[in-house]
Design a protein around this motif. Structure first.
Motif, PDB file in Angstrom:
ATOM      1  N   PHE A   1      67.086  64.925  26.830  1.00 28.81           N
ATOM      2  CA  PHE A   1      68.606  65.561  27.772  1.00 28.81           C
ATOM      3  C   PHE A   1      68.302  64.018  28.967  1.00 28.81           C
ATOM      4  O   PHE A   1      67.558  64.160  29.737  1.00 28.81           O
ATOM      5  N   TYR A   2      69.832  64.212  29.172  1.00 26.88           N
ATOM      6  CA  TYR A   2      69.891  62.733  30.427  1.00 26.88           C
ATOM      7  C   TYR A   2      70.552  63.562  31.529  1.00 26.88           C
ATOM      8  O   TYR A   2      70.479  63.939  32.518  1.00 26.88           O
ATOM      9  N   ALA A   3      71.663  64.848  31.159  1.00 33.68           N
ATOM     10  CA  ALA A   3      72.989  65.584  31.681  1.00 33.68           C
ATOM     11  C   ALA A   3      73.053  66.225  30.727  1.00 33.68           C
ATOM     12  O   ALA A   3      73.403  66.523  30.182  1.00 33.68           O
TER      13      ALA A   3
ATOM     14  N   LEU B   1      86.242  67.474  35.617  1.00 36.76           N
ATOM     15  CA  LEU B   1      85.458  67.777  35.754  1.00 36.76           C
ATOM     16  C   LEU B   1      84.852  68.793  36.659  1.00 36.76           C
ATOM     17  O   LEU B   1      85.895  69.094  37.676  1.00 36.76           O
ATOM     18  N   VAL B   2      84.112  70.205  36.331  1.00 36.23           N
ATOM     19  CA  VAL B   2      83.632  70.851  36.830  1.00 36.23           C
ATOM     20  C   VAL B   2      82.072  70.872  38.078  1.00 36.23           C
ATOM     21  O   VAL B   2      82.183  71.516  39.084  1.00 36.23           O
ATOM     22  N   ALA B   3      81.291  70.614  37.145  1.00 36.90           N
ATOM     23  CA  ALA B   3      80.286  70.397  37.505  1.00 36.90           C
ATOM     24  C   ALA B   3      78.589  69.708  36.721  1.00 36.90           C
ATOM     25  O   ALA B   3      78.932  70.043  35.322  1.00 36.90           O
ATOM     26  N   THR B   4      78.165  68.961  37.040  1.00 31.16           N
ATOM     27  CA  THR B   4      76.818  67.949  36.146  1.00 31.16           C
ATOM     28  C   THR B   4      75.445  68.729  37.298  1.00 31.16           C
ATOM     29  O   THR B   4      75.500  68.861  38.238  1.00 31.16           O
ATOM     30  N   ARG B   5      74.538  68.358  36.404  1.00 31.19           N
ATOM     31  CA  ARG B   5      73.387  68.072  36.777  1.00 31.19           C
ATOM     32  C   ARG B   5      72.354  67.319  35.825  1.00 31.19           C
ATOM     33  O   ARG B   5      72.927  67.709  34.597  1.00 31.19           O
ATOM     34  N   THR B   6      71.574  66.430  36.102  1.00 21.93           N
ATOM     35  CA  THR B   6      71.175  65.976  35.757  1.00 21.93           C
ATOM     36  C   THR B   6      69.871  66.077  35.212  1.00 21.93           C
ATOM     37  O   THR B   6      69.104  67.531  36.030  1.00 21.93           O
ATOM     38  N   ILE B   7      68.851  65.569  34.696  1.00 24.28           N
ATOM     39  CA  ILE B   7      67.296  66.193  34.076  1.00 24.28           C
ATOM     40  C   ILE B   7      66.426  65.967  35.291  1.00 24.28           C
ATOM     41  O   ILE B   7      65.556  66.598  35.591  1.00 24.28           O
ATOM     42  N   GLY B   8      66.672  65.130  36.426  1.00 22.46           N
ATOM     43  CA  GLY B   8      65.966  64.936  37.636  1.00 22.46           C
ATOM     44  C   GLY B   8      66.535  66.213  38.422  1.00 22.46           C
ATOM     45  O   GLY B   8      65.782  66.121  39.541  1.00 22.46           O
ATOM     46  N   GLY B   9      67.924  67.346  38.213  1.00 18.71           N
ATOM     47  CA  GLY B   9      68.046  67.311  38.888  1.00 18.71           C
ATOM     48  C   GLY B   9      69.268  66.963  40.016  1.00 18.71           C
ATOM     49  O   GLY B   9      69.824  68.656  40.851  1.00 18.71           O
ATOM     50  N   THR B  10      69.451  66.079  39.990  1.00 18.41           N
ATOM     51  CA  THR B  10      71.176  65.819  41.037  1.00 18.41           C
ATOM     52  C   THR B  10      72.563  66.183  40.196  1.00 18.41           C
ATOM     53  O   THR B  10      72.514  66.687  39.027  1.00 18.41           O
TER      54      THR B  10
ATOM     55  N   PHE C   1      73.748  75.499  37.211  1.00 20.91           N
ATOM     56  CA  PHE C   1      72.237  75.199  36.774  1.00 20.91           C
ATOM     57  C   PHE C   1      70.683  75.683  35.418  1.00 20.91           C
ATOM     58  O   PHE C   1      72.040  75.625  34.517  1.00 20.91           O
ATOM     59  N   ARG C   2      69.932  75.218  35.413  1.00 20.97           N
ATOM     60  CA  ARG C   2      69.435  74.773  33.741  1.00 20.97           C
ATOM     61  C   ARG C   2      68.032  75.706  33.714  1.00 20.97           C
ATOM     62  O   ARG C   2      67.222  75.460  34.704  1.00 20.97           O
ATOM     63  N   ASP C   3      68.056  76.628  32.641  1.00 21.34           N
ATOM     64  CA  ASP C   3      66.559  76.649  32.075  1.00 21.34           C
ATOM     65  C   ASP C   3      66.250  75.415  31.005  1.00 21.34           C
ATOM     66  O   ASP C   3      66.851  75.281  29.742  1.00 21.34           O
ATOM     67  N   SER C   4      65.013  74.821  31.327  1.00 26.83           N
ATOM     68  CA  SER C   4      65.043  73.437  30.787  1.00 26.83           C
ATOM     69  C   SER C   4      64.030  74.183  29.679  1.00 26.83           C
ATOM     70  O   SER C   4      64.169  73.521  28.146  1.00 26.83           O
TER      71      SER C   4
ATOM     72  N   ASN D   1      79.292  69.557  28.197  1.00 22.48           N
ATOM     73  CA  ASN D   1      79.116  68.793  28.173  1.00 22.48           C
ATOM     74  C   ASN D   1      77.607  68.380  27.876  1.00 22.48           C
ATOM     75  O   ASN D   1      76.646  68.741  28.957  1.00 22.48           O
ATOM     76  N   ALA D   2      77.189  67.824  26.793  1.00 18.84           N
ATOM     77  CA  ALA D   2      75.524  67.263  26.597  1.00 18.84           C
ATOM     78  C   ALA D   2      74.994  65.749  26.962  1.00 18.84           C
ATOM     79  O   ALA D   2      75.459  65.269  25.804  1.00 18.84           O
ATOM     80  N   GLN D   3      74.889  65.027  27.708  1.00 18.48           N
ATOM     81  CA  GLN D   3      74.365  63.443  27.900  1.00 18.48           C
ATOM     82  C   GLN D   3      72.496  63.702  26.933  1.00 18.48           C
ATOM     83  O   GLN D   3      71.893  63.678  28.158  1.00 18.48           O
ATOM     84  N   MET D   4      73.082  62.959  25.653  1.00 19.83           N
ATOM     85  CA  MET D   4      71.743  63.373  24.906  1.00 19.83           C
ATOM     86  C   MET D   4      70.786  62.333  24.088  1.00 19.83           C
ATOM     87  O   MET D   4      71.934  61.800  23.712  1.00 19.83           O
ATOM     88  N   VAL D   5      70.095  62.276  23.488  1.00 21.06           N
ATOM     89  CA  VAL D   5      69.688  61.266  22.941  1.00 21.06           C
ATOM     90  C   VAL D   5      68.937  62.221  22.072  1.00 21.06           C
ATOM     91  O   VAL D   5      68.344  63.430  21.765  1.00 21.06           O
ATOM     92  N   VAL D   6      69.697  62.321  20.409  1.00 26.77           N
ATOM     93  CA  VAL D   6      69.784  62.789  19.568  1.00 26.77           C
ATOM     94  C   VAL D   6      68.330  62.426  18.522  1.00 26.77           C
ATOM     95  O   VAL D   6      67.926  61.091  17.902  1.00 26.77           O
ATOM     96  N   GLY D   7      68.128  63.615  17.337  1.00 30.16           N
ATOM     97  CA  GLY D   7      67.276  62.903  16.172  1.00 30.16           C
ATOM     98  C   GLY D   7      67.741  61.722  15.608  1.00 30.16           C
ATOM     99  O   GLY D   7      69.241  61.993  15.081  1.00 30.16           O
TER     100      GLY D   7
END
Length: 121
Positions: free
Chosen positions: A31-33, A47-56, A70-73, A96-102
């Motif tokens: 995941f990136y965000a 946009l309503v809200a986004t959260r990066t994996i780093g917590g930003t 907030f996120r439950d990783s 929405n998710a920004q991620m790398v998938v298989g």
């Protein structure tokens, strides 16, 4: 196959609260965000809200101060707590998710089907 499934939408009175959930499933490498956007009839998606994996976190102006992301990783889940809802918050809310998938090597945007939020008395 990767899926984002939203839940938690519905009808709420002005001033009320809702919590939206979005669960990501499938072969997710990284995941990136994750975040939430909304689209009201006749308007552009915003946009309503986004959260990066780093917590930003980043909040859109329309709901800033009234929403928390907030996120439950462990569960690949992102939540949107919405308070003090107004009739103008009525919209379809998309995860929405920004991620790398298989099978891929670069990140891409993925979207859920959306969940309707209606604020009305």
């Amino acid at each position: 196959q990767v899926q984002l499934v939203e839940s938690g939408g519905g009808l709420v009175q002005p001033g009320g609260s809702l919590r939206l959930s979005c669960v990501a499933s499938g072969t997710i490498v990284r995941f990136y965000a994750m975040g939430w956007y909304r689209q009201a009839p006749g308007k552009q998606r915003e946009l309503v809200a986004t959260r990066t994996i780093g917590g930003t976190t980043n909040y859109g102006d329309s709901m800033k101060g009234r929403v928390t992301i907030f996120r439950d990783s462990a569960e690949n889940t992102v939540y949107l707590q919405m308070n003090s809802l107004k009739p103008e918050d009525t919209a379809v809310y998309y995860c929405n998710a920004q991620m790398v998938v298989g099978g891929t090597t670069s990140e891409s945007d993925y979207w859920g089907q959306g969940t309707q939020v209606t604020v009305s008395s």
